[in-house]
Design a protein around this motif. Sequence first.
Motif, short mmCIF file in Angstrom:
data_model
loop_
_atom_site.label_atom_id
_atom_site.label_comp_id
_atom_site.label_asym_id
_atom_site.label_seq_id
_atom_site.Cartn_x
_atom_site.Cartn_y
_atom_site.Cartn_z
N GLU A 61 -7.39 -5.88 -8.30
CA GLU A 61 -8.17 -6.88 -9.06
C GLU A 61 -9.67 -6.59 -9.03
O GLU A 61 -10.47 -7.40 -9.47
CB GLU A 61 -7.88 -8.28 -8.52
CG GLU A 61 -6.45 -8.75 -8.74
CD GLU A 61 -6.09 -8.90 -10.21
OE1 GLU A 61 -7.00 -8.96 -11.06
OE2 GLU A 61 -4.88 -8.95 -10.52
N GLN A 62 -10.04 -5.42 -8.51
CA GLN A 62 -11.45 -5.05 -8.43
C GLN A 62 -11.93 -4.48 -9.75
O GLN A 62 -11.19 -3.79 -10.45
CB GLN A 62 -11.65 -4.02 -7.31
CG GLN A 62 -13.10 -3.65 -7.05
CD GLN A 62 -13.24 -2.78 -5.81
OE1 GLN A 62 -12.45 -2.88 -4.87
NE2 GLN A 62 -14.25 -1.92 -5.80
N VAL B 159 -8.86 -3.01 -12.24
CA VAL B 159 -7.84 -1.95 -12.24
C VAL B 159 -6.62 -2.41 -13.03
O VAL B 159 -6.09 -1.67 -13.88
CB VAL B 159 -7.44 -1.60 -10.78
CG1 VAL B 159 -6.18 -0.74 -10.76
CG2 VAL B 159 -8.59 -0.90 -10.08
N ARG B 160 -6.18 -3.63 -12.79
CA ARG B 160 -5.01 -4.16 -13.49
C ARG B 160 -5.21 -4.14 -15.00
O ARG B 160 -4.33 -3.69 -15.75
CB ARG B 160 -4.73 -5.60 -13.03
CG ARG B 160 -3.63 -6.30 -13.84
CD ARG B 160 -3.42 -7.73 -13.35
NE ARG B 160 -4.64 -8.50 -13.36
CZ ARG B 160 -5.17 -9.06 -14.45
NH1 ARG B 160 -4.59 -8.92 -15.64
NH2 ARG B 160 -6.27 -9.78 -14.37
N GLU B 161 -6.37 -4.59 -15.45
CA GLU B 161 -6.63 -4.65 -16.90
C GLU B 161 -6.72 -3.25 -17.50
O GLU B 161 -6.25 -3.02 -18.63
CB GLU B 161 -7.91 -5.43 -17.16
CG GLU B 161 -7.78 -6.91 -16.85
CD GLU B 161 -9.11 -7.63 -16.80
OE1 GLU B 161 -9.15 -8.82 -17.17
OE2 GLU B 161 -10.12 -7.01 -16.38
N PHE C 75 -0.78 6.34 -6.67
CA PHE C 75 -2.19 6.12 -6.30
C PHE C 75 -2.29 4.84 -5.46
O PHE C 75 -2.72 3.80 -5.96
CB PHE C 75 -3.05 5.97 -7.56
CG PHE C 75 -3.05 7.15 -8.49
CD1 PHE C 75 -3.89 8.24 -8.25
CD2 PHE C 75 -2.23 7.18 -9.60
CE1 PHE C 75 -3.89 9.32 -9.11
CE2 PHE C 75 -2.24 8.26 -10.47
CZ PHE C 75 -3.07 9.34 -10.22
N PRO C 76 -1.92 4.90 -4.18
CA PRO C 76 -1.95 3.68 -3.36
C PRO C 76 -3.32 3.03 -3.25
O PRO C 76 -3.42 1.81 -3.06
CB PRO C 76 -1.43 4.15 -2.00
CG PRO C 76 -1.54 5.64 -2.01
CD PRO C 76 -1.41 6.07 -3.43
N ARG C 77 -4.40 3.81 -3.38
CA ARG C 77 -5.74 3.24 -3.33
C ARG C 77 -5.94 2.21 -4.44
O ARG C 77 -6.65 1.21 -4.26
CB ARG C 77 -6.79 4.35 -3.46
CG ARG C 77 -8.23 3.91 -3.27
CD ARG C 77 -8.54 3.56 -1.83
NE ARG C 77 -8.36 4.72 -0.98
CZ ARG C 77 -9.27 5.65 -0.77
NH1 ARG C 77 -10.46 5.55 -1.33
NH2 ARG C 77 -9.03 6.67 0.03
N LEU C 78 -5.33 2.44 -5.59
CA LEU C 78 -5.48 1.51 -6.71
C LEU C 78 -4.77 0.19 -6.43
O LEU C 78 -5.19 -0.86 -6.93
CB LEU C 78 -4.93 2.14 -8.00
CG LEU C 78 -5.64 3.40 -8.49
CD1 LEU C 78 -5.03 3.87 -9.81
CD2 LEU C 78 -7.15 3.18 -8.64
N LYS C 79 -3.72 0.25 -5.64
CA LYS C 79 -3.05 -1.00 -5.27
C LYS C 79 -3.96 -1.87 -4.42
O LYS C 79 -4.00 -3.10 -4.57
CB LYS C 79 -1.77 -0.68 -4.51
CG LYS C 79 -0.86 -1.89 -4.30
CD LYS C 79 0.49 -1.46 -3.78
CE LYS C 79 1.44 -2.64 -3.74
NZ LYS C 79 2.81 -2.23 -3.29
N GLU C 80 -4.76 -1.22 -3.57
CA GLU C 80 -5.72 -1.94 -2.74
C GLU C 80 -6.85 -2.53 -3.59
O GLU C 80 -7.47 -3.52 -3.20
CB GLU C 80 -6.31 -1.00 -1.70
CG GLU C 80 -5.30 -0.40 -0.74
CD GLU C 80 -5.92 0.68 0.14
OE1 GLU C 80 -7.17 0.83 0.10
OE2 GLU C 80 -5.16 1.38 0.84
N ARG C 81 -7.15 -1.89 -4.71
CA ARG C 81 -8.28 -2.30 -5.56
C ARG C 81 -7.80 -3.01 -6.83
O ARG C 81 -8.55 -3.12 -7.79
CB ARG C 81 -9.07 -1.06 -5.99
CG ARG C 81 -9.56 -0.17 -4.86
CD ARG C 81 -10.76 -0.79 -4.17
NE ARG C 81 -11.42 0.15 -3.28
CZ ARG C 81 -11.14 0.26 -1.98
NH1 ARG C 81 -10.19 -0.50 -1.45
NH2 ARG C 81 -11.77 1.13 -1.23
#
Length: 239
Positions: free
Chosen positions: A132-133, A96-98, A124-130
Amino acid sequence: MSALLEVENLVARYGRITALEGISLAVNEGEIVTLIGANGAGKTTTLRAISGLVRPTSGAIRFAGRDLARLAPSEIVRAGIGHSPEGRRVFPRMSVRENLELGAYTRTSKAEIADDTERVLTIFPRLKERYEQKAGTMSGGEQQMLAMARALMSRPKLLLLDEPSLGLAPKLVQTIFDVIRDINARGTTILLIEQNARQALAVATRGYVLEVGKIAHSGGSAELSASEAVRAAYLGGAA
């Protein structure tokens, strides 16, 4: 006052096939405008022409008074147009970060990029949880959120959204439309393509109906929702 986006007499072809036959539309600053129509009507081609991915045969596209006709897609992003494409098109082997970092590839200020990363993770708080996924391991709804967040990382004045609810469960569809309202309320103008015409008209200020490469109807969302022709073709018939 002139519109933020003006499309005038736009013609686009794929070889001998004419996808757009002289369409004209406008999007004013602060609006959500929706473009609805059947598959193959030319909706995606319209967005791809605006973002420079399809070169029009003729016609004009102006953004904030600037002619986009000869600009490369990267220059159009720099001008202030973000595009979340149909099918999400995230980079599945990247985190997600990249993916978010790639959304900011036209920018240079690390401080501003960091601020905008925090902003999209708030939306998009779900993206914060993910964070480095790997994107390819996430659900369809999460990937759609990532595609929209990545487009926002260019800090666009105008966001092009192509079928954001496609393939999502009904609960996630409502979440996506709540997010669209939130993005608009935060100051981003939106041009929306959406298969769910009822939802699109509920969230939009105005709309255009495309039929086989031509604008068949246009008007305020309430007006289009009340139109017998639009209801019969796109809203399931009943008011």
